[in-house]
Write an enzyme that holds these catalytic residues in place. Structure first.
Site, PDB file in Angstrom:
ATOM      1  N   ASP A  65      32.707  34.796  38.334  1.00 42.99           N
ATOM      2  CA  ASP A  65      32.636  36.252  38.162  1.00 42.99           C
ATOM      3  C   ASP A  65      31.636  36.539  37.046  1.00 42.99           C
ATOM      4  O   ASP A  65      31.917  37.300  36.118  1.00 42.99           O
ATOM      5  CB  ASP A  65      34.027  36.828  37.851  1.00 42.99           C
ATOM      6  CG  ASP A  65      34.009  38.355  37.748  1.00 42.99           C
ATOM      7  OD1 ASP A  65      33.003  38.969  38.181  1.00 42.99           O
ATOM      8  OD2 ASP A  65      34.976  38.928  37.213  1.00 42.99           O
ATOM      9  N   ASN A 107      42.319  39.775  29.586  1.00 39.55           N
ATOM     10  CA  ASN A 107      43.331  40.069  30.598  1.00 39.55           C
ATOM     11  C   ASN A 107      43.658  38.798  31.379  1.00 39.55           C
ATOM     12  O   ASN A 107      44.769  38.616  31.856  1.00 39.55           O
ATOM     13  CB  ASN A 107      42.819  41.139  31.561  1.00 39.55           C
ATOM     14  CG  ASN A 107      43.762  41.345  32.734  1.00 39.55           C
ATOM     15  OD1 ASN A 107      44.862  41.857  32.568  1.00 39.55           O
ATOM     16  ND2 ASN A 107      43.356  40.888  33.919  1.00 39.55           N
ATOM     17  N   HIS A 108      42.635  37.939  31.511  1.00 41.75           N
ATOM     18  CA  HIS A 108      42.790  36.732  32.324  1.00 41.75           C
ATOM     19  C   HIS A 108      41.890  35.635  31.765  1.00 41.75           C
ATOM     20  O   HIS A 108      41.046  35.894  30.907  1.00 41.75           O
ATOM     21  CB  HIS A 108      42.388  37.027  33.775  1.00 41.75           C
ATOM     22  CG  HIS A 108      41.087  37.771  33.878  1.00 41.75           C
ATOM     23  ND1 HIS A 108      41.020  39.141  34.017  1.00 41.75           N
ATOM     24  CD2 HIS A 108      39.797  37.357  33.802  1.00 41.75           C
ATOM     25  CE1 HIS A 108      39.766  39.528  34.049  1.00 41.75           C
ATOM     26  NE2 HIS A 108      38.987  38.460  33.916  1.00 41.75           N
ATOM     27  N   ASP A 175      46.058  36.131  35.394  1.00 40.85           N
ATOM     28  CA  ASP A 175      46.314  37.040  34.268  1.00 40.85           C
ATOM     29  C   ASP A 175      47.091  36.329  33.166  1.00 40.85           C
ATOM     30  O   ASP A 175      48.106  35.677  33.434  1.00 40.85           O
ATOM     31  CB  ASP A 175      47.142  38.252  34.737  1.00 40.85           C
ATOM     32  CG  ASP A 175      46.282  39.326  35.364  1.00 40.85           C
ATOM     33  OD1 ASP A 175      45.290  38.980  36.030  1.00 40.85           O
ATOM     34  OD2 ASP A 175      46.602  40.525  35.193  1.00 40.85           O
ATOM     35  N   ARG A 203      33.912  45.094  23.240  1.00 44.07           N
ATOM     36  CA  ARG A 203      34.094  45.939  24.416  1.00 44.07           C
ATOM     37  C   ARG A 203      35.269  45.302  25.157  1.00 44.07           C
ATOM     38  O   ARG A 203      35.181  44.167  25.621  1.00 44.07           O
ATOM     39  CB  ARG A 203      32.817  45.937  25.253  1.00 44.07           C
ATOM     40  CG  ARG A 203      32.910  46.739  26.562  1.00 44.07           C
ATOM     41  CD  ARG A 203      33.228  45.833  27.722  1.00 44.07           C
ATOM     42  NE  ARG A 203      33.206  46.524  29.006  1.00 44.07           N
ATOM     43  CZ  ARG A 203      33.641  45.985  30.132  1.00 44.07           C
ATOM     44  NH1 ARG A 203      34.123  44.758  30.145  1.00 44.07           N
ATOM     45  NH2 ARG A 203      33.600  46.641  31.252  1.00 44.07           N
ATOM     46  N   ASP A 205      37.617  44.473  27.935  1.00 43.29           N
ATOM     47  CA  ASP A 205      37.561  44.464  29.384  1.00 43.29           C
ATOM     48  C   ASP A 205      38.910  44.880  29.970  1.00 43.29           C
ATOM     49  O   ASP A 205      39.962  44.447  29.500  1.00 43.29           O
ATOM     50  CB  ASP A 205      37.243  43.005  29.799  1.00 43.29           C
ATOM     51  CG  ASP A 205      36.904  42.853  31.261  1.00 43.29           C
ATOM     52  OD1 ASP A 205      35.958  43.516  31.717  1.00 43.29           O
ATOM     53  OD2 ASP A 205      37.575  42.067  31.946  1.00 43.29           O
ATOM     54  N   LEU A 210      45.256  44.843  31.134  1.00 41.32           N
ATOM     55  CA  LEU A 210      45.658  43.995  30.017  1.00 41.32           C
ATOM     56  C   LEU A 210      47.038  44.384  29.508  1.00 41.32           C
ATOM     57  O   LEU A 210      47.903  43.530  29.323  1.00 41.32           O
ATOM     58  CB  LEU A 210      44.613  44.133  28.898  1.00 41.32           C
ATOM     59  CG  LEU A 210      44.881  43.447  27.580  1.00 41.32           C
ATOM     60  CD1 LEU A 210      44.900  41.942  27.773  1.00 41.32           C
ATOM     61  CD2 LEU A 210      43.806  43.823  26.555  1.00 41.32           C
ATOM     62  N   GLU A 244      37.257  49.658  28.209  1.00 43.64           N
ATOM     63  CA  GLU A 244      37.013  49.994  29.611  1.00 43.64           C
ATOM     64  C   GLU A 244      38.323  50.526  30.182  1.00 43.64           C
ATOM     65  O   GLU A 244      39.217  49.750  30.520  1.00 43.64           O
ATOM     66  CB  GLU A 244      36.564  48.741  30.382  1.00 43.64           C
ATOM     67  CG  GLU A 244      36.202  49.060  31.818  1.00 43.64           C
ATOM     68  CD  GLU A 244      36.196  47.840  32.750  1.00 43.64           C
ATOM     69  OE1 GLU A 244      35.563  47.929  33.817  1.00 43.64           O
ATOM     70  OE2 GLU A 244      36.830  46.813  32.437  1.00 43.64           O
ATOM     71  N   HIS A 311      26.996  47.441  34.355  1.00 41.78           N
ATOM     72  CA  HIS A 311      26.758  46.193  35.074  1.00 41.78           C
ATOM     73  C   HIS A 311      27.591  46.077  36.348  1.00 41.78           C
ATOM     74  O   HIS A 311      27.367  45.184  37.142  1.00 41.78           O
ATOM     75  CB  HIS A 311      27.071  45.020  34.142  1.00 41.78           C
ATOM     76  CG  HIS A 311      28.523  45.001  33.731  1.00 41.78           C
ATOM     77  ND1 HIS A 311      29.065  45.952  32.897  1.00 41.78           N
ATOM     78  CD2 HIS A 311      29.540  44.181  34.077  1.00 41.78           C
ATOM     79  CE1 HIS A 311      30.359  45.697  32.742  1.00 41.78           C
ATOM     80  NE2 HIS A 311      30.673  44.633  33.441  1.00 41.78           N
ATOM     81  N   ASP A 312      28.588  46.951  36.505  1.00 43.37           N
ATOM     82  CA  ASP A 312      29.443  46.887  37.691  1.00 43.37           C
ATOM     83  C   ASP A 312      28.919  47.840  38.762  1.00 43.37           C
ATOM     84  O   ASP A 312      27.870  48.447  38.601  1.00 43.37           O
ATOM     85  CB  ASP A 312      30.877  47.265  37.309  1.00 43.37           C
ATOM     86  CG  ASP A 312      31.578  46.139  36.565  1.00 43.37           C
ATOM     87  OD1 ASP A 312      31.323  44.963  36.901  1.00 43.37           O
ATOM     88  OD2 ASP A 312      32.372  46.440  35.661  1.00 43.37           O
TER      89      ASP A 312
HETATM   90  C1  GLC Z   1      35.719  44.385  34.271  1.00 48.84           C
HETATM   91  C2  GLC Z   1      34.261  43.986  34.212  1.00 48.84           C
HETATM   92  C3  GLC Z   1      33.879  43.346  35.521  1.00 48.84           C
HETATM   93  C4  GLC Z   1      34.751  42.121  35.744  1.00 48.84           C
HETATM   94  C5  GLC Z   1      36.235  42.493  35.668  1.00 48.84           C
HETATM   95  C6  GLC Z   1      37.102  41.269  35.574  1.00 48.84           C
HETATM   96  O1  GLC Z   1      35.951  45.374  35.183  1.00 48.84           O
HETATM   97  O2  GLC Z   1      33.459  45.093  33.901  1.00 48.84           O
HETATM   98  O3  GLC Z   1      32.521  43.002  35.542  1.00 48.84           O
HETATM   99  O4  GLC Z   1      34.505  41.546  36.999  1.00 48.84           O
HETATM  100  O5  GLC Z   1      36.526  43.258  34.517  1.00 48.84           O
HETATM  101  O6  GLC Z   1      36.934  40.655  34.327  1.00 48.84           O
END
Ligand code: GLC
Ligand code: CA
Length: 553
Positions: A65, A107-108, A175, A203, A205, A210, A244, A311-312
């Protein structure tokens, strides 16, 4: 405006620039960007006016990813350099007055992270409880699946231990269980480690994912965010968490720490971003105006982060199906341009068919909106995309430094676009020499943005323009005022703006030459070209020299 103490709250009017070390500049000729390459480009970034860099994940990763799947939080992906290179980079950025924040992806982990390898080895492993397991998970709700092209569930069966593990994203991203105090301690250690190496924050994520894993019976989920922030503030008072959090405004205030402002320092404004795209698609100000009018005020010292692309995918998930379809039709009608049924995998300039007037207006709008602008690398030169790349990778192409690409001495690992957005047509070196270029426009916008702290700090009011295509707002702080006017339409318009309290004063254009007088009835007549944009600073009219001498007597 009184700027006493305002530099303490540097994030309130920062210019944040997001980049991936891997795609920025290759310093050792292997076709992959790296910290040495990035360090060579710091003067470029400083010259642009960037005040804070946001680095996308740069940790060891199987890269399933694009680095958001981490196998070690405490070092650098060897393809990008060494910790030594990182420290040299940090020193150089600091020397040029730039702060650095980095993605915090906790988160993971990757399923190849040693913690998960150990956790899945047996049900009694000491790391078992670092992840989230279930014998029989609750049935899936399709809305929970973030990447519906690859996944149809958020639970994955682990054959050897006969339990399911939770993965909010891809199945190779289990997770972490942040309900577990050991995991929370480890996350704090990660923050502390990178702060010691000079980072000014993170930043964060996927914040809602999370904290949703904190079992409310054990702890209040939001307390976890407040704990992280308190830890950071103890160590370094000016560090920030930029979250985010793509949720409706009414749910978002909780992430700042409602009333207290003791959780995330900044949140991306996903709602006004999506409404801006709808406004741009329609050539009508209303969707954006409504969003800004309904936007809650962040707690004191907190701030919104404004952006148009990242970036997404350009997510349009908070629009109605019809509205989303309008944006698709305007900016990405072909199936291949769309992704996950909710977004577009294109960059801004291609969506505008390269129409420079419209592109410049859109960025002028972004920088003028109340909040802190976040630029995705390459936006300043109008970088395009490569639809041939898979999924969201389309927009993550190598930076284009010169006619021959200039990213690397060898063939880059990732492909660059061809046609009108190829390096020989879109690159930094050419635009530096061209006073009309997008790069020069960005420099001007950034300079003006930094000179007008009221845009970021002030109280803002959305103005009635009488023309559906024209968006106007004013920002007031400490007796200083800036008015910004943007024509989303392609026909010229003269707008009459009612500006209470400003009668007899003068509006001086900060982007192009020109002044406008405010009548003694508080009205200003502002002419706008097709896709025109004006930033107007309120000042006292200049007194002609004769009058001045009369006055002096
Ligand atoms: C966030 C990031 C994304 C990523 C996802 C999982 O949404 O912006 O690019 O794939 O988290 O980490
Ligand atoms: Ca390299």
């Amino acid at each position: 405006m009184r700027l006493t103490l305002t530099s303490d709250l540097w994030w309130k009017n920062a210019v944040i620039y997001c980049l991936d070390v891997e795609t920025y500049k290759d310093g050792n000729d292997d076709g992959i960007g790296d910290f040495r390459g990035l360090t060579q480009q710091i003067d470029y970034l400083a010259g642009l006016g960037v005040t804070c860099l946001w680095l996308m994940p740069f940790f060891p990763t199987p890269n399933r990813d694009d680095g958001y799947d981490i196998t070690d939080f405490y070092t650098i992906d060897p393809r990008l350099g060494t910790l030594g290179d990182f420290v040299e980079f940090m020193r150089t950025a600091k020397d040029r007055g730039m702060r650095v924040i980095a993605d915090l992806v906790v988160n993971h982990t990757s399923d190849q992270h040693p913690w998960f390898v150990e956790a899945r080895s047996s049900k009694t492993s000491p790391k078992r409880d670092w992840y989230v397991w279930a014998d029989k998970p609750e049935p899936d709700n399709p809305d929970q699946v973030v990447f519906p092209d690859k996944e149809d569930s958020i639970w994955q069966y682990d054959g050897s231990t006969r339990q399911y593990y939770l993965h909010s994203f891809y199945r190779h991203q289990p997770d972490l269980n942040v309900g577990n105090p050991e995991v929370r301690d480890e996350i704090v250690r990660i923050l502390g480690f990178w702060m010691e190496l000079g980072l000014s924050g993170f930043r964060v994520d996927a914040v809602p994912f999370l904290i949703e894993n904190v079992d409310p019976k054990l702890a209040e989920p939001h307390e976890f965010l407040a704990d992280l922030r308190a830890f950071m503030t103890r160590r370094e008072g000016s560090s920030v968490l930029l979250g985010e959090v793509n949720v409706p405004y009414k749910d978002l205030v909780a992430y700042f720490g409602e009333g207290l402002g003791d959780q995330l320092t900044m949140c991306f404004d996903f709602i006004s971003m999506q409404r801006t795209w709808l406004a741009l698609a329609r050539g009508e100000a209303q969707p954006l105006a409504e969003a800004l009018k309904s936007r809650p005020k962040p707690p004191k010292d907190c701030q919104w982060a404004m952006f148009l692309r990242n970036h997404d995918e350009l997510t349009l998930d908070k629009l109605t199906d019809e509205e989303r379809e309008e944006v698709f039709q305007a900016f990405g009608p072909e199936k291949d341009m769309q992704i996950y049924g909710r977004g577009l995998r294109r960059r801004l300039p291609t969506m505008f068919g390269g129409d420079m007037r419209r592109i410049k207006m859109a960025y002028s709008l972004m920088f003028s909106l109340p909040g802190t602008p976040v630029v995705f690398y390459g936006e300043e030169i109008g970088l395009g995309e490569n639809l041939g790349a898979e999924g969201r990778m389309a927009v993550r192409i190598p930076m284009q430094w010169s006619k021959d690409g200039g990213f690397s001495q060898v063939e880059p690992v990732r492909e660059v676009p061809d046609g009108p957005f190829a390096p020989d047509r879109v690159n930094v070196a050419d635009q530096k020499r061209d006073t009309e270029s997008l790069l020069r426009w960005f420099q001007l916008l950034i300079e003006r943005y930094r000179e007008c702290p009221e845009l970021a700090w002030g109280e803002y009011t959305v103005l009635d323009t009488g023309h559906p295509a024209v968006f106007a707002h004013r920002a007031d702080a400490d007796g200083a005022t800036v008015v910004a006017v943007h024509n989303l339409g392609e026909t010229a318009q003269d707008v009459r703006l009612k500006l209470p309290g400003l009668s007899g004063r003068q509006l001086t254009d900060l982007l192009v030459d020109g002044t406008v007088k405010v009548s003694d009835k508080d009205v200003a007549e502002v002419p706008l070209g097709p896709h025109g944009c004006r930033w107007l600073r309120v000042s006292d009219p200049e007194v002609p020299p004769e009058d001045a001498s009369v006055k002096a007597k």
